[in-house]
Design a protein around this motif. Structure first.
Motif, PDB file in Angstrom:
ATOM      1  N   SER A 185      27.239 -66.097  47.829  1.00 17.04           N
ATOM      2  CA  SER A 185      25.984 -66.018  47.680  1.00 17.04           C
ATOM      3  C   SER A 185      25.485 -65.281  46.485  1.00 17.04           C
ATOM      4  O   SER A 185      24.460 -65.683  45.979  1.00 17.04           O
ATOM      5  CB  SER A 185      25.153 -65.504  48.871  1.00 17.04           C
ATOM      6  N   LEU A 186      26.215 -64.435  46.013  1.00 17.29           N
ATOM      7  CA  LEU A 186      25.796 -63.429  44.950  1.00 17.29           C
ATOM      8  C   LEU A 186      25.727 -64.199  43.689  1.00 17.29           C
ATOM      9  O   LEU A 186      24.683 -64.065  42.776  1.00 17.29           O
ATOM     10  CB  LEU A 186      26.813 -62.077  44.949  1.00 17.29           C
ATOM     11  N   PRO A 187      26.750 -64.757  43.075  1.00 18.91           N
ATOM     12  CA  PRO A 187      26.700 -65.648  41.718  1.00 18.91           C
ATOM     13  C   PRO A 187      25.697 -66.674  41.959  1.00 18.91           C
ATOM     14  O   PRO A 187      25.065 -66.802  40.823  1.00 18.91           O
ATOM     15  CB  PRO A 187      28.145 -66.249  41.532  1.00 18.91           C
ATOM     16  N   LEU A 188      25.426 -67.308  42.749  1.00 15.06           N
ATOM     17  CA  LEU A 188      24.259 -68.508  43.078  1.00 15.06           C
ATOM     18  C   LEU A 188      22.923 -67.790  42.786  1.00 15.06           C
ATOM     19  O   LEU A 188      22.151 -68.329  42.170  1.00 15.06           O
ATOM     20  CB  LEU A 188      24.392 -68.918  44.577  1.00 15.06           C
ATOM     21  N   VAL A 189      22.677 -66.620  43.496  1.00 13.19           N
ATOM     22  CA  VAL A 189      21.444 -65.821  43.424  1.00 13.19           C
ATOM     23  C   VAL A 189      21.301 -65.620  41.956  1.00 13.19           C
ATOM     24  O   VAL A 189      20.155 -65.467  41.226  1.00 13.19           O
ATOM     25  CB  VAL A 189      21.312 -64.732  44.238  1.00 13.19           C
ATOM     26  N   ALA A 190      22.286 -64.865  41.449  1.00 13.84           N
ATOM     27  CA  ALA A 190      22.265 -64.496  40.002  1.00 13.84           C
ATOM     28  C   ALA A 190      22.051 -65.300  39.021  1.00 13.84           C
ATOM     29  O   ALA A 190      21.258 -65.316  38.223  1.00 13.84           O
ATOM     30  CB  ALA A 190      23.821 -63.895  39.358  1.00 13.84           C
TER      31      ALA A 190
END
Length: 398
Positions: A359-364
């Motif tokens: 989820s982290l790179p998608l939100v970034a």
């Protein structure tokens, strides 16, 4: 570019080193003062909070003072604070030195950016801002590791002596290399702060907040994300940090020069596109779970380059819309950057706990898309600098 840029870059190197070096000597400080590591860690927290609050206040309070005098006085306070830290035997005294160091950095840092964004000719301002940002990145790559090593070998006090020594070099450079930097015009405080009510300034600051939050989120949780992507362990993470840090130093210069040649909007779109592509690729790698370390190193370099190329053009864009409030806007920019880095850690932790590393790179990537949307829909244009701004008065010194 003139020699005046050297002490400004070194000042950012000193502040970055002084800010984060505590993390490297945390255990030694906790042992020295017989406190928990959690309590020792508040030396970092207090520094960040004081900086975020003090930066805009100092910019307003010192608006009519000579910027050269503020820089020299602030750096003197920074040096003295770190010297006092080396002889501190009470935790409260050490904490007090962190407060005064943060106030000094908060007074000088916005002036470094606003001077670099107004003193050179217009077609060289982006490059100058890139060098200023590069000083901070160099602190992360060189200053903090070197200071941590010195502190580990010779005691935690040596780390503060190291920071104080850098500060002395900066102070000497400011005294002999800075040109006259008079205060701004005689505009009233309300007139000086008027650009802050404009939608474009709020948009630009929001962009800096999002970029800072996204970048810190990825760096804070790089270990779990990279382990999920390719089972990367501690040694591999160290390689990734080094590669990303070196790329970040180069990127700030590229971003500044690109803003001069292509314009800030085009450079932001270029950097944002590269960052979104790298984040989406990383999310796919996390889903795969067997990515070779070499590919992850390349990806870390790419995303660090992308983030580094975003900051200078965003600062150029902000300064171009600040009018006589460039110092104040850069102070707020420094504050929101610190707030963004704090928010990035919190947001990343929540995402990791709820939806896992993917989820982290998608939100970034989503945050960067919002940045581009905010800039492209800004309704107003650049504000010409007043006739007595350093941008025009001191062009020949650049």
């Amino acid at each position: 570019m003139g020699l005046w840029l050297i002490p400004l870059v070194l000042a950012m190197f000193a502040f970055g080193t002084g800010d984060f070096i505590v993390a490297g000597i945390l255990r030694e400080i906790a042992a020295e003062f017989d406190i928990s590591e959690a309590l020792a860690g508040q030396l970092v927290t207090v520094y960040s909070v004081v900086y975020a609050v003090a930066a805009p206040l100092m910019a307003v309070l010192a608006a009519r003072w000579s910027r050269r005098l503020i820089m020299i006085g602030g750096m003197s306070l920074f040096v003295i604070s770190n010297v006092v830290a080396t002889v501190s035997t009470i935790y409260a005294v050490l904490m007090a030195t962190r407060v005064t160091s943060a106030i000094a950095a908060a007074a000088i840092t916005p002036l470094c950016f606003s001077t670099a964004g107004t003193l050179p000719p217009e077609d060289k301002r982006g490059k100058a801002l890139g060098f200023i940002g590069g000083g901070l990145m160099l602190a992360m790559v060189l200053g903090v590791p070197l200071g941590t090593w010195i502190g580990g070998r010779h005691g935690w006090q040596a780390a503060f002596w190291f920071v104080a020594g850098i500060g002395v070099l900066v102070l000497i450079g400011m005294i002999f290399l800075l040109p006259p930097l008079p205060a701004g015009d005689d505009a009233t405080l309300s007139a000086r702060l008027k650009p802050l009510t404009k939608g474009s300034i709020l948009r630009g600051l929001s962009c800096m907040l999002l970029v800072s939050a996204g970048g810190m989120m990825m760096m804070t949780y790089i270990a779990p994300v990279m382990y999920a992507a390719g089972r990367v362990t501690t040694d591999g993470i160290a390689v990734l940090f080094l590669a990303a840090g070196l790329a970040g130093v180069v990127a700030t210069v590229i971003g500044g020069a690109g803003a001069d040649r292509l314009g800030p909007i085009r450079m932001v779109i270029l950097g944002a596109s590269l960052l979104m592509a790298s984040m989406l690729t990383l999310s796919a790698m996390v889903g795969w779970g067997a990515t070779p370390l070499a590919l992850l190193v390349v990806l870390a370099v790419v995303w660090s380059l992308a983030i580094g190329t975003l900051n200078p053009p965003l600062q150029v864009w902000l300064i171009s819309r600040s009018g006589p409030a460039a110092n104040e806007v850069m102070a707020l920019n420094s504050s929101v950057t610190y707030l963004g880095t704090s928010a990035g850690g919190v947001i990343g932790g929540l995402l990791l706990a709820q939806w896992g590393p993917i989820s982290l790179p998608l939100v970034a990537a989503a945050e960067v898309a919002i940045v581009v949307a905010l800039l492209l829909t800004a309704p107003d244009r650049a504000v010409p600098a007043p006739a007595d701004q350093p941008a025009t008065a001191a062009t020949g010194a650049a």
